[in-house]
Design an enzyme around this catalytic site. Structure first.
Site, PDB file in Angstrom:
ATOM      1  N   ASP A  45      -5.599  12.536 -25.853  1.00  0.00           N
ATOM      2  CA  ASP A  45      -5.530  11.150 -25.379  1.00  0.00           C
ATOM      3  C   ASP A  45      -4.780  10.354 -26.440  1.00  0.00           C
ATOM      4  O   ASP A  45      -5.323  10.042 -27.496  1.00  0.00           O
ATOM      5  CB  ASP A  45      -6.969  10.635 -25.182  1.00  0.00           C
ATOM      6  CG  ASP A  45      -7.022   9.167 -24.805  1.00  0.00           C
ATOM      7  OD1 ASP A  45      -5.978   8.492 -24.863  1.00  0.00           O
ATOM      8  OD2 ASP A  45      -8.126   8.698 -24.463  1.00  0.00           O
TER       9      ASP A  45
ATOM     10  N   GLU B 116      -0.497   4.740  -0.733  1.00  0.00           N
ATOM     11  CA  GLU B 116      -1.284   5.949  -1.045  1.00  0.00           C
ATOM     12  C   GLU B 116      -0.419   7.190  -0.862  1.00  0.00           C
ATOM     13  O   GLU B 116       0.351   7.287   0.098  1.00  0.00           O
ATOM     14  CB  GLU B 116      -2.501   6.022  -0.113  1.00  0.00           C
ATOM     15  CG  GLU B 116      -3.607   5.086  -0.535  1.00  0.00           C
ATOM     16  CD  GLU B 116      -4.785   5.123   0.425  1.00  0.00           C
ATOM     17  OE1 GLU B 116      -4.780   5.919   1.382  1.00  0.00           O
ATOM     18  OE2 GLU B 116      -5.721   4.336   0.196  1.00  0.00           O
TER      19      GLU B 116
ATOM     20  N   LYS C 275      -0.484  -0.356 -25.227  1.00  0.00           N
ATOM     21  CA  LYS C 275      -0.770  -0.526 -26.656  1.00  0.00           C
ATOM     22  C   LYS C 275       0.552  -0.413 -27.428  1.00  0.00           C
ATOM     23  O   LYS C 275       1.403  -1.264 -27.253  1.00  0.00           O
ATOM     24  CB  LYS C 275      -1.825   0.486 -27.093  1.00  0.00           C
ATOM     25  CG  LYS C 275      -3.155   0.292 -26.325  1.00  0.00           C
ATOM     26  CD  LYS C 275      -4.234   1.214 -26.824  1.00  0.00           C
ATOM     27  CE  LYS C 275      -5.567   0.898 -26.193  1.00  0.00           C
ATOM     28  NZ  LYS C 275      -5.878   1.710 -25.019  1.00  0.00           N
TER      29      LYS C 275
ATOM     30  N   THR D  93      -2.567   5.180 -22.416  1.00  0.00           N
ATOM     31  CA  THR D  93      -2.410   3.866 -21.806  1.00  0.00           C
ATOM     32  C   THR D  93      -0.950   3.491 -22.004  1.00  0.00           C
ATOM     33  O   THR D  93      -0.243   4.092 -22.817  1.00  0.00           O
ATOM     34  CB  THR D  93      -3.289   2.803 -22.497  1.00  0.00           C
ATOM     35  OG1 THR D  93      -3.009   2.802 -23.896  1.00  0.00           O
ATOM     36  CG2 THR D  93      -4.768   3.084 -22.286  1.00  0.00           C
TER      37      THR D  93
ATOM     38  N   ARG E 119      -0.592  -3.242 -18.590  1.00  0.00           N
ATOM     39  CA  ARG E 119      -1.862  -2.518 -18.695  1.00  0.00           C
ATOM     40  C   ARG E 119      -1.852  -1.381 -17.678  1.00  0.00           C
ATOM     41  O   ARG E 119      -1.594  -1.621 -16.492  1.00  0.00           O
ATOM     42  CB  ARG E 119      -3.056  -3.428 -18.374  1.00  0.00           C
ATOM     43  CG  ARG E 119      -3.116  -4.695 -19.166  1.00  0.00           C
ATOM     44  CD  ARG E 119      -4.508  -5.280 -19.155  1.00  0.00           C
ATOM     45  NE  ARG E 119      -5.326  -4.553 -20.104  1.00  0.00           N
ATOM     46  CZ  ARG E 119      -5.231  -4.676 -21.425  1.00  0.00           C
ATOM     47  NH1 ARG E 119      -4.358  -5.490 -21.952  1.00  0.00           N
ATOM     48  NH2 ARG E 119      -6.015  -3.987 -22.212  1.00  0.00           N
TER      49      ARG E 119
ATOM     50  N   TYR F 265       0.852  -1.196   0.000  1.00  0.00           N
ATOM     51  CA  TYR F 265       0.000   0.000   0.000  1.00  0.00           C
ATOM     52  C   TYR F 265       0.883   1.239   0.000  1.00  0.00           C
ATOM     53  O   TYR F 265       1.803   1.338   0.807  1.00  0.00           O
ATOM     54  CB  TYR F 265      -0.924   0.018   1.230  1.00  0.00           C
ATOM     55  CG  TYR F 265      -2.366  -0.154   0.791  1.00  0.00           C
ATOM     56  CD1 TYR F 265      -2.978   0.826   0.028  1.00  0.00           C
ATOM     57  CD2 TYR F 265      -3.070  -1.310   1.093  1.00  0.00           C
ATOM     58  CE1 TYR F 265      -4.274   0.654  -0.428  1.00  0.00           C
ATOM     59  CE2 TYR F 265      -4.366  -1.477   0.639  1.00  0.00           C
ATOM     60  CZ  TYR F 265      -4.964  -0.497  -0.127  1.00  0.00           C
ATOM     61  OH  TYR F 265      -6.223  -0.651  -0.586  1.00  0.00           O
TER      62      TYR F 265
HETATM   63  N1  PLP Z   1      -8.414   6.191 -24.701  1.00  0.00           N
HETATM   64  C1  PLP Z   1      -8.300   5.623 -25.907  1.00  0.00           C
HETATM   65  C2  PLP Z   1      -8.095   6.497 -27.109  1.00  0.00           C
HETATM   66  C3  PLP Z   1      -8.378   4.232 -26.034  1.00  0.00           C
HETATM   67  O1  PLP Z   1      -8.284   3.662 -27.244  1.00  0.00           O
HETATM   68  C4  PLP Z   1      -8.567   3.447 -24.865  1.00  0.00           C
HETATM   69  C5  PLP Z   1      -8.652   1.977 -24.925  1.00  0.00           C
HETATM   70  O2  PLP Z   1      -8.830   1.355 -25.914  1.00  0.00           O
HETATM   71  C6  PLP Z   1      -8.706   4.100 -23.647  1.00  0.00           C
HETATM   72  C7  PLP Z   1      -8.622   5.471 -23.587  1.00  0.00           C
HETATM   73  C8  PLP Z   1      -9.033   3.343 -22.392  1.00  0.00           C
HETATM   74  O3  PLP Z   1      -7.986   2.618 -21.889  1.00  0.00           O
HETATM   75  P1  PLP Z   1      -8.263   1.476 -20.812  1.00  0.00           P
HETATM   76  O4  PLP Z   1      -8.870   0.340 -21.532  1.00  0.00           O
HETATM   77  O5  PLP Z   1      -6.896   1.206 -20.243  1.00  0.00           O
HETATM   78  O6  PLP Z   1      -9.174   2.062 -19.778  1.00  0.00           O
END
Ligand code: PLP
Length: 416
Positions: A202, A58, A231, A228, A237, A56
């Site tokens: 994102d 936090e 990918k 993320t 993950r 833990y």
């Molecule tokens: N943002 C985009 C553009 C994504 O393609 C994805 C997942 O495919 C996510 C956010 C979400 O990621 P997670 O599945 O780790 O929550």
């Protein structure tokens, strides 16, 4: 009686051990072409499966709510420092459990319920967390969506600017899950500044390309960058938020205690390993090859008469309109699955079919490139795909292709 801590998984839980063995074989024998997937290295998995799962922690390094954090602090500091170097970010928070959590943290830091957000339409390639009605982003905020031009199928930046001018959103979200072209983050950043909106990029899908300089970076152009780590970046993950130093406090507070409790320290350690791998020169070569492979695959499918959304690709994925060949995305996905090729059905812009059917399939090259495949291999894979889709109801043909797939994959061993 004390729990036998040192039993192997096979001894402790043979059913789960068997499922993992089977999954390893599935990954090894098949062609993994889901654009959001990849194969993490053994080193990344070792860290993710380490004793740091027990801790833990936090808070943040040096200011935790628990004792005994000296070694997990080492891991988190390394993860932060490497991610900053990799992306050139002023501030990084490595704690988000996932991409969705990273986005939620930015929403919490910048918005109040009822505020207006401007996000890319899911059916044009955006993501669920960018304002879909079934996601918290669509429930708590007033969502306006932008999309692609009907003719070019590319992002329509003029329309985006007009929507921003008209609706005056508090936050503009860009980035996509199924968009095969470069995104002009600089332009979207400018649009944001012109209407005094904050901008979130994102880069979940393209983070590896961005880190390697194979896609222009949004850092410096927009306020917040989320991603993320599993990918194209090829880590465990997880998620990540990056921002300017002046926004560090609001982001850190939003991640913890805003949307999360204890950080996953084993995953943070694995993220650090991933960033170290991504800082290596080989990673740039890998990302270049990911793109070259996507182009080779797209050309092969185009030559066989398949229509590619936007006509091609600039990144790691292609979106194939299979409906022009009289096949639905769903039928194509199932036929390819039987042939040992894993893909996902996808809507295409202005799709006439509902999302669960879809007119397209999305194909990505990150995982196959990790296995060592190059352009010629992807051309061969493209031919197998064409053959499988030439008669989607012919189970015999798919079984035949499955055997060819298995033969091919033997030359590209995984986790040997
Ligand atoms: N943002 C985009 C553009 C994504 O393609 C994805 C997942 O495919 C996510 C956010 C979400 O990621 P997670 O599945 O780790 O929550």
């Amino acid at each position: 009686m004390p729990l036998a801590l040192n039993r192997s998984l096979l001894e402790a839980d043979p059913e789960i051990a068997q499922a993992i063995t089977d999954e390893t074989r599935r990954l090894s024998d098949g062609l993994e072409m889901i654009a959001s997937e990849n194969y993490a290295s053994r080193a990344v998995m070792e860290a993710a499966g380490s004793v740091m799962t027990n801790k833990y922690a936090e808070g943040y390094p040096g200011r935790r709510y628990y004792g005994g954090c000296e070694f997990v602090d080492v891991a988190e500091r390394l993860a932060i420092e490497r991610a900053k170097r990799l992306f050139g970010a002023e501030h990084v928070n490595v704690q988000p459990h996932s991409g969705a959590q990273a986005n939620l943290a930015v929403f919490l830091a910048t918005l109040r319920p009822g505020d207006t957000i401007l996000g890319m339409d899911l059916s044009h390639g955006g993501h669920l967390t960018h304002g879909h009605p079934l996601n918290v982003s669509g429930m708590y905020f007033n969502v306006v969506t932008y999309g692609v031009d009907r003719e070019t199928e590319r992002l329509d930046y003029d329309a985006l600017a007009q929507l921003a001018e008209k609706h005056r959103p508090k936050l503009i979200i860009c980035g996509a899950s199924a968009y095969p072209r470069q995104i002009d983050f600089a332009r979207i950043g400018e649009i944001g500044r012109s209407v005094r909106a904050r901008v979130l990029a994102d880069i979940a899908h393209i983070a590896g390309l961005v880190a390697a300089g194979e896609h222009p970076s949004p850092i410096g152009c927009v306020d917040f960058v989320t991603t993320t780590t599993h990918k194209t970046l090829r880590g465990p993950r997880g998620g990540l938020v990056m921002c300017r130093a002046e926004d560090a406090k609001i982001i850190d507070r939003a991640v913890f205690p805003g949307v999360q409790g204890g950080p996953l320290m084993h995953i943070i350690a694995a993220k650090a390993v991933c960033f170290r791998e991504a800082l290596d020169a080989n990673f740039i070569e890998y990302q270049r090859q990911v793109r070259k492979n996507a182009v080779a695959l797209g050309e092969t499918l185009s030559e066989a008469g398949f229509r590619l959304v936007t006509g091609g690709t600039d990144n790691h994925l292609i979106l194939v309109d299979v409906f022009t060949k009289g096949i639905t995305g769903k039928a194509a996905e199932q036929a390819l699955e039987r042939a040992g090729i894993t893909v996902n059905k996808n809507t295409i812009p202005f799709d006439a079919n509902p999302p669960l059917i879809g007119s397209g399939i999305r194909l990505g090259t990150p995982a196959l490139t990790t296995r060592g495949m190059r352009e010629d291999d992807l051309r061969y894979v493209g031919k197998l795909i064409v053959e499988a889709l030439s008669d989607v109801d012919n189970a015999g043909r798919q079984e035949f292709i499955r055997r060819k797939v298995r033969e091919m994959t033997q030359d590209f061993p995984l986790y040997a």
